[in-house]
Motif scaffolding. Sequence first.
Motif, PDB file in Angstrom:
ATOM      1  N   ALA A  94       0.702  -1.663  -0.055  1.00 36.28           N
ATOM      2  CA  ALA A  94       0.175  -0.100   0.255  1.00 36.28           C
ATOM      3  C   ALA A  94       0.504   1.257  -0.067  1.00 36.28           C
ATOM      4  O   ALA A  94       0.698   2.521  -0.834  1.00 36.28           O
ATOM      5  CB  ALA A  94      -1.091   0.135   1.320  1.00 36.28           C
ATOM      6  N   LEU A  95       2.171   1.196   0.804  1.00 28.53           N
ATOM      7  CA  LEU A  95       2.914   2.827   0.897  1.00 28.53           C
ATOM      8  C   LEU A  95       3.117   2.620  -0.574  1.00 28.53           C
ATOM      9  O   LEU A  95       3.603   2.866  -0.814  1.00 28.53           O
ATOM     10  CB  LEU A  95       3.811   2.147   1.950  1.00 28.53           C
ATOM     11  N   GLU A  96       3.906   1.057  -1.228  1.00 25.25           N
ATOM     12  CA  GLU A  96       4.334   1.771  -2.780  1.00 25.25           C
ATOM     13  C   GLU A  96       3.336   2.514  -3.368  1.00 25.25           C
ATOM     14  O   GLU A  96       3.782   3.087  -4.273  1.00 25.25           O
ATOM     15  CB  GLU A  96       4.817   0.006  -3.186  1.00 25.25           C
ATOM     16  N   THR A  97       2.211   1.853  -3.620  1.00 22.47           N
ATOM     17  CA  THR A  97       1.498   1.680  -4.585  1.00 22.47           C
ATOM     18  C   THR A  97       0.928   3.524  -4.170  1.00 22.47           C
ATOM     19  O   THR A  97       0.358   4.262  -5.195  1.00 22.47           O
ATOM     20  CB  THR A  97       0.166   1.974  -4.540  1.00 22.47           C
TER      21      THR A  97
ATOM     22  N   SER B  61      -1.870  -4.001  -8.847  1.00 17.02           N
ATOM     23  CA  SER B  61      -2.020  -3.236  -7.534  1.00 17.02           C
ATOM     24  C   SER B  61      -3.713  -2.874  -7.499  1.00 17.02           C
ATOM     25  O   SER B  61      -3.781  -2.274  -6.700  1.00 17.02           O
ATOM     26  CB  SER B  61      -1.532  -1.903  -8.045  1.00 17.02           C
ATOM     27  N   ASP B  62      -4.415  -3.923  -8.502  1.00 20.76           N
ATOM     28  CA  ASP B  62      -5.265  -2.956  -8.229  1.00 20.76           C
ATOM     29  C   ASP B  62      -6.135  -3.225  -6.567  1.00 20.76           C
ATOM     30  O   ASP B  62      -7.115  -2.511  -6.704  1.00 20.76           O
ATOM     31  CB  ASP B  62      -6.717  -4.210  -9.419  1.00 20.76           C
ATOM     32  N   GLY B  63      -6.496  -4.499  -6.014  1.00 24.05           N
ATOM     33  CA  GLY B  63      -7.064  -4.669  -4.542  1.00 24.05           C
ATOM     34  C   GLY B  63      -6.039  -3.549  -4.182  1.00 24.05           C
ATOM     35  O   GLY B  63      -6.983  -3.164  -3.258  1.00 24.05           O
ATOM     36  N   VAL B  64      -5.295  -3.150  -4.144  1.00 20.14           N
ATOM     37  CA  VAL B  64      -4.343  -1.497  -3.399  1.00 20.14           C
ATOM     38  C   VAL B  64      -4.916  -0.653  -3.178  1.00 20.14           C
ATOM     39  O   VAL B  64      -5.043   0.291  -2.949  1.00 20.14           O
ATOM     40  CB  VAL B  64      -2.784  -1.863  -3.678  1.00 20.14           C
ATOM     41  N   ILE B  65      -5.099  -0.472  -4.585  1.00 11.47           N
ATOM     42  CA  ILE B  65      -5.450   0.759  -4.999  1.00 11.47           C
ATOM     43  C   ILE B  65      -7.622   0.732  -4.146  1.00 11.47           C
ATOM     44  O   ILE B  65      -7.624   1.933  -4.077  1.00 11.47           O
ATOM     45  CB  ILE B  65      -5.605   0.790  -6.713  1.00 11.47           C
ATOM     46  N   ARG B  66      -8.213  -0.005  -4.369  1.00 11.72           N
ATOM     47  CA  ARG B  66      -8.888  -0.529  -4.087  1.00 11.72           C
ATOM     48  C   ARG B  66      -9.122   0.000  -2.490  1.00 11.72           C
ATOM     49  O   ARG B  66      -9.866   0.869  -1.948  1.00 11.72           O
ATOM     50  CB  ARG B  66     -10.202  -1.383  -3.953  1.00 11.72           C
ATOM     51  N   THR B  67      -8.210  -0.689  -1.661  1.00 14.95           N
ATOM     52  CA  THR B  67      -7.942  -0.346  -0.434  1.00 14.95           C
ATOM     53  C   THR B  67      -7.856   0.953   0.112  1.00 14.95           C
ATOM     54  O   THR B  67      -7.685   1.884   0.583  1.00 14.95           O
ATOM     55  CB  THR B  67      -7.117  -1.369   0.267  1.00 14.95           C
ATOM     56  N   LEU B  68      -7.750   1.498  -1.174  1.00 15.92           N
ATOM     57  CA  LEU B  68      -6.268   2.813  -0.351  1.00 15.92           C
ATOM     58  C   LEU B  68      -7.337   4.239  -0.545  1.00 15.92           C
ATOM     59  O   LEU B  68      -7.319   5.555  -0.251  1.00 15.92           O
ATOM     60  CB  LEU B  68      -4.814   3.770  -1.373  1.00 15.92           C
TER      61      LEU B  68
END
Length: 218
Positions: free
Chosen positions: A128-131, A154-161
């Motif tokens: 998440a930090l990288e994204t 990174s789709d899942g991480v973008i949703r989380t952010l």
Amino acid sequence: MTDGPGPGTPEHRPADEEAPEAGHADRPEDAPEDPPEGLPGLRASIEALLLVVDEPVAEITLAQLLERPRGEIGATLRELAAEYTEQGRGFDLREVAGGWRFYTRDVCAPVVERFVTDGQQARLTQAALETLAVVAYRQPVSRARVSAIRGVNSDGVIRTLTLRGLIENAGQEPETGAHLYRTTGYFLERLGLRELGELPELAPYLPDDLPEDIVEET
């Protein structure tokens, strides 16, 4: 010949000329009036409001709430911030993300960290930090571009952010129609920044083996 009033002798005042009221003779016309009895002054009112907010408050909002000129509100905020710093208080008053809010002072971080036990704060994963870093420095940027830079989907991480309010949709890319993303005001608040221009230079932190095309874009 009649002598005039001597030193220390009050000059004769006509009966119909009233003497200035005590306490008001030297008050400038534009000086702020004292608050009505039982009500807090401007500084106390600002402090009370800032203690209960959960996000930075704009000067214009405070001016409307307190029914005072915006310039007076801004000057008072800066005076308070300077006083807290000069006095070495454990908190300071910062202007971030278009508003003002209290924060604990940097030097008090070790004390605060000991108080906050592990698990009470939701921390971002390394992914998440990288994204988030890619979005911050390349915004507006598409999911595909983020994934290409990171070398992993990174789709899942973008949703989380997005759910955490750190990034948001910024429209679509004209050529491909892909959704674009950018950081939010909440992102600036969490980092204690007023604007994206205050982000540190990225080049010194890039790995040596990063592809040349990415280095040039960055």
